[in-house]
Design a protein around this motif. Structure first.
Motif, PDB file in Angstrom:
ATOM      1  N   ALA A 163       0.827  -1.206   0.000  1.00  0.00           N
ATOM      2  CA  ALA A 163       0.000   0.000   0.000  1.00  0.00           C
ATOM      3  C   ALA A 163       0.860   1.254   0.000  1.00  0.00           C
ATOM      4  O   ALA A 163       0.541   2.242  -0.671  1.00  0.00           O
ATOM      5  N   LEU A 164       1.970   1.222   0.724  1.00  0.00           N
ATOM      6  CA  LEU A 164       2.839   2.393   0.809  1.00  0.00           C
ATOM      7  C   LEU A 164       3.587   2.656  -0.492  1.00  0.00           C
ATOM      8  O   LEU A 164       4.053   3.778  -0.715  1.00  0.00           O
ATOM      9  N   ILE A 165       3.716   1.645  -1.344  1.00  0.00           N
ATOM     10  CA  ILE A 165       4.311   1.880  -2.660  1.00  0.00           C
ATOM     11  C   ILE A 165       3.473   2.915  -3.402  1.00  0.00           C
ATOM     12  O   ILE A 165       4.011   3.829  -4.038  1.00  0.00           O
ATOM     13  N   GLY A 166       2.157   2.777  -3.318  1.00  0.00           N
ATOM     14  CA  GLY A 166       1.280   3.738  -3.974  1.00  0.00           C
ATOM     15  C   GLY A 166       1.098   5.012  -3.180  1.00  0.00           C
ATOM     16  O   GLY A 166       1.175   6.121  -3.717  1.00  0.00           O
ATOM     17  N   LEU A 167       0.895   4.895  -1.857  1.00  0.00           N
ATOM     18  CA  LEU A 167       0.642   6.067  -1.027  1.00  0.00           C
ATOM     19  C   LEU A 167       1.830   7.017  -0.983  1.00  0.00           C
ATOM     20  O   LEU A 167       1.661   8.229  -0.867  1.00  0.00           O
ATOM     21  N   PHE A 378      -0.493   8.482 -12.914  1.00  0.00           N
ATOM     22  CA  PHE A 378      -0.018   8.094 -11.584  1.00  0.00           C
ATOM     23  C   PHE A 378      -1.183   7.832 -10.628  1.00  0.00           C
ATOM     24  O   PHE A 378      -1.168   6.866  -9.868  1.00  0.00           O
ATOM     25  N   ILE A 379      -2.176   8.712 -10.648  1.00  0.00           N
ATOM     26  CA  ILE A 379      -3.302   8.543  -9.725  1.00  0.00           C
ATOM     27  C   ILE A 379      -4.003   7.206  -9.969  1.00  0.00           C
ATOM     28  O   ILE A 379      -4.322   6.466  -9.027  1.00  0.00           O
ATOM     29  N   ALA A 380      -4.226   6.876 -11.236  1.00  0.00           N
ATOM     30  CA  ALA A 380      -4.897   5.611 -11.556  1.00  0.00           C
ATOM     31  C   ALA A 380      -4.030   4.408 -11.213  1.00  0.00           C
ATOM     32  O   ALA A 380      -4.500   3.435 -10.609  1.00  0.00           O
ATOM     33  N   MET A 381      -2.742   4.481 -11.589  1.00  0.00           N
ATOM     34  CA  MET A 381      -1.849   3.341 -11.378  1.00  0.00           C
ATOM     35  C   MET A 381      -1.609   3.073  -9.898  1.00  0.00           C
ATOM     36  O   MET A 381      -1.750   1.939  -9.416  1.00  0.00           O
ATOM     37  N   VAL A 386      -2.391   0.591  -4.144  1.00  0.00           N
ATOM     38  CA  VAL A 386      -2.841   0.714  -2.757  1.00  0.00           C
ATOM     39  C   VAL A 386      -3.932  -0.307  -2.469  1.00  0.00           C
ATOM     40  O   VAL A 386      -3.912  -0.992  -1.432  1.00  0.00           O
ATOM     41  N   ALA A 387      -4.871  -0.441  -3.396  1.00  0.00           N
ATOM     42  CA  ALA A 387      -5.966  -1.391  -3.208  1.00  0.00           C
ATOM     43  C   ALA A 387      -5.461  -2.828  -3.170  1.00  0.00           C
ATOM     44  O   ALA A 387      -5.954  -3.650  -2.387  1.00  0.00           O
ATOM     45  N   VAL A 388      -4.472  -3.129  -4.003  1.00  0.00           N
ATOM     46  CA  VAL A 388      -3.901  -4.482  -4.006  1.00  0.00           C
ATOM     47  C   VAL A 388      -3.261  -4.787  -2.655  1.00  0.00           C
ATOM     48  O   VAL A 388      -3.401  -5.882  -2.109  1.00  0.00           O
TER      49      VAL A 388
END
Length: 516
Positions: A163-167, A378-381, A386-388
Motif C-alpha cells: 500500500a505504501l508503494i502507492g501512497l 499516476f493517480i490511476a496506477m 494501494v488497493a492491491v
C-alpha cells in the motif's frame, strides 16, 4: 497449489484477460507491451532528468543519458522475465536509489575535479558506487539471504508495504505542483476510468488499452491547443513539438561510454542503503504482481532469483552509465486496470524500448508528454496498487487488535517519517541536523558514523521501507497465532519451490538428462 485454489481464495485470477504464460496475437501484444512501458515512462524519464539537472549535464548529453536509461530498462526487463523471477514486471530507473545518487552528485560537484567536467566526474563516481553496491545485492539474492526473509513475512507485513508503494507517491510533483493543469490531469484520469471501469464490457479494446487510449487522446488535445496558441509555453500542459527534431537521429550508447567508473567507499555505503530500500520495494512488487495475476504468493526460490537478477542488472546499469534498475510498480497497476499479465507482452514491450532507446527522436517525443497527463496516469496506477496491498488483509483476522495496530502503525510511520526526512535536501543536510558535521573523530570512525546516518536518511526517505520494516519487527515480536496473522491461509496459496521452474533449472535439467 492449483489455479482454482487461488481464485477460490479470493484472488483476482478470474479478472485476468491474459495470464502470465499466455501469448496474445503478435500485433495485439506489441500494443499491450508498449502500453506497459507508457505507464512508467514518466518515472523512467524523471530520474535521468533529475540527475542530469543536478550534475549540470549539457542538453546533447542529456538526450543520450535518457536513451541509455531506456536501453538498460529493455535489457533488464528481458533478463528478469526470462532468467530472473519470470514475473511480468518492467524494470526501470529506481527512485529508491535517487537519494544516495543525488548525495553523491552533490558532494562531487561541490568539490569538482581538475581537468574534468563536473557532470562527468559525478557520473563516474555514481557508476562505481552502483556497481559495487549491486554486487552485494547479487550475493544476497543468489546465496538465498533475501529469500530466507520470506518466512518472517505475513500478510500483516506485506499489506502495508505494498500500500505504501502507492501512497508514498501521492505527493509526486506531477500531481501536487502548485502550477497544475487540473483540467488536463482530470481529462487523462477521467478517460482511464471511463475506458477501464465503465466501457470495458462494451468492447475488448477498452478493457485492454485504457492507458494508451487515454494518454494519446489527452496528448493530442494538449498538442492541438499548444499549436493553435490556446495555451502558451508557460502552461504546464504545453507541448513543444519543436524539441522533437532538436536531437541526433541515432544515439551512440555503449558500455563505459562516459569513462571508467570510480569507487569511493563512503559513496558505496550510501548507495547500498538505497539498494536495501530497493530490495524491500521489489519484494512488495513481487507479492503485488502475484496477487493481481492470480498466482500464488512467490516462493523463496523465486524471490532469490528475482533479487539476484535485479542485482546483476544494477551492475549492468552501472557499466552502461545510468542510475540503477529495479522493479517498477507502475506496470503492476496497469495489470490491475487492463487484466493483461502476460510475460510475453512485457517482453515484447521491452524489446521495443531497447530498440527505440537508440533513437534520439523517441526520447524527445516522450519528453513532450506534459506532467499533468503523467499525473493522471499516476493517480490511476498507484491507486490500484494501494488497493492491491489492502486486499492482502483478507487473509488475516481483522477482529484482532494486534493486527489492526501493526497495520495502522506501519502505514502511519511509512508516511510520517519520509515526510520528516523531506525537510532535508540531502544526506549532507541531515548530517548537519543530527550534529554529525560538528563531531571531530578519527577518519575511520567519522566515515562509519556518516555511513550509519546516511543509511538512516535513505531508508527513512523510502515509505515502503519504513513501513515494511516497522510491520516486520512488530508482527514477529507481538504474540499472535499463525491463523490470526494470516500465515495459515498463505501457506495454502503459496507456490511450492518446485513450481518456480527457472530457465537455469531447465537447462541444468536438460544437461542432467543428457548425462544420464
Amino acid at each position: 497449489m492449483t489455479g482454482d485454489e487461488t481464485v477460490a481464495d479470493g484472488a483476482v485470477g478470474d479478472e485476468i484477460e491474459y495470464g502470465i504464460d499466455d501469448r496474445p496475437p503478435l500485433g495485439e501484444s506489441l500494443v499491450l507491451g508498449i502500453q506497459h512501458y507508457l505507464t512508467m515512462v514518466g518515472a523512467n524519464i524523471a530520474v535521468p532528468l533529475i540527475l542530469a539537472g543536478a550534475m549540470g549535464m549539457p542538453p546533447d548529453v542529456t538526450a543520450r543519458f535518457v536513451g541509455t536509461f531506456f536501453v538498460v530498462s529493455g535489457i533488464a526487463t528481458l533478463a528478469q522475465t526470462t532468467f530472473g523471477n519470470r514475473y511480468p514486471i518492467v524494470q526501470g530507473a529506481p527512485f529508491s536509489m535517487l537519494a544516495p545518487a543525488l548525495a553523491i552528485v552533490g558532494v562531487v560537484t561541490a568539490g569538482g575535479v581538475a581537468g574534468q567536467p563536473n557532470w562527468e566526474a559525478a557520473l563516474l563516481q555514481l557508476q562505481g558506487a552502483i556497481i559495487v553496491a549491486a554486487t552485494a545485492e547479487v550475493a544476497m539474492g543468489y546465496f538465498g539471504l533475501v529469500g530466507r526473509l520470506r518466512r518472517f513475512l505475513s500478510p500483516v507485513v506485506i499489506a502495508p508495504t505494498i500500500a505504501l508503494i502507492g501512497l508514498s507517491l501521492f505527493s509526486a510533483p506531477q500531481i501536487t505542483t502548485a502550477n497544475q493543469s487540473w483540467w488536463l490531469l482530470g481529462l487523462t484520469l477521467g478517460l482511464i476510468l471511463l475506458f477501464s471501469q465503465y466501457l470495458d464490457v462494451r468492447h475488448k479494446a477498452f478493457r485492454l488499452y485504457p492507458v494508451i487510449l487515454a494518454l494519446v487522446i489527452a496528448w493530442v488535445v494538449a498538442a492541438a491547443l499548444s499549436v493553435t496558441g490556446v495555451i502558451g509555453g508557460g502552461h504546464p500542459g504545453f507541448v513543444d513539438l519543436g524539441q522533437v527534431t532538436d536531437t541526433r537521429p541515432l544515439l551512440p550508447i555503449y558500455p563505459f561510454q562516459w569513462g571508467m567508473p570510480q569507487v569511493t567507499t563512503a559513496f558505496v555505503i550510501g548507495m547500498f542503503a538505497g539498494v536495501l530500500a530497493s530490495i524491500v520495494e521489489s519484494i512488495g512488487d513481487y507479492y503485488a504482481v502475484a496477487n493481481l495475476s492470480g498466482s500464488g504468493a512467490p516462493s523463496e526460490k523465486r524471490i532469490n532469483h528475482g533479487i539476484g537478477m535485479e542485482g546483476l542488472m544494477n551492475v549492468f546499469a552501472g557499466i552502461m552509465g545510468t542510475g540503477g534498475s529495479t522493479s517498477y510498480s507502475e506496470n503492476i497497476g496497469a495489470i490491475g486496470l487492463t487484466g493483461v499479465a502476460s510475460r510475453y507482452v512485457v517482453q515484447l514491450g521491452a524489446a521495443v524500448m531497447l530498440v527505440v532507446g537508440f533513437v534520439g527522436y523517441f526520447g524527445q517525443l516522450i519528453a513532450t508528454i506534459p506532467d499533468p497527463i503523467v499525473g493522471g496516469l499516476f493517480i490511476a496506477m498507484f491507486g490500484q496498487i494501494v488497493a492491491v496491498g489492502i486486499s492482502n488483509l483478507r487473509h488475516v483476522d481483522l477482529d484482532s487488535s494486534r493486527n489492526t495496530f501493526v497495520v495502522g502503525f506501519a502505514l502511519f510511520v511509512g508516511l510520517a517519517i519520509p515526510a520528516y526526512m523531506g525537510n532535508f535536501e540531502s544526506t549532507i543536510a541531515f548530517r548537519e541536523a543530527v550534529g554529525l558535521a560538528s563531531v571531530s573523530a578519527a577518519p575511520p570512525l567519522e566515515a562509519a558514523a556518516q555511513a550509519v546516518v546516511d543509511t538512516i536518511y535513505i531508508i527513512g526517505s523510502t515509505g515502503m521501507a519504513v513501513g515494511g520494516l516497522a510491520a516486520l519487527v512488530l508482527d514477529n515480536t507481538i504474540p499472535g497465532s499463525r491463523e490470526e496473522r494470516g500465515l495459515a491461509a498463505w501457506d495454502r496459496i503459496t507456490e511450492d519451490e518446485s513450481e518456480f521452474d527457472s530457465v537455469w533449472d531447465r537447462w541444468l535439467g536438460a544437461d542432467s538428462s543428457a548425462d544420464r
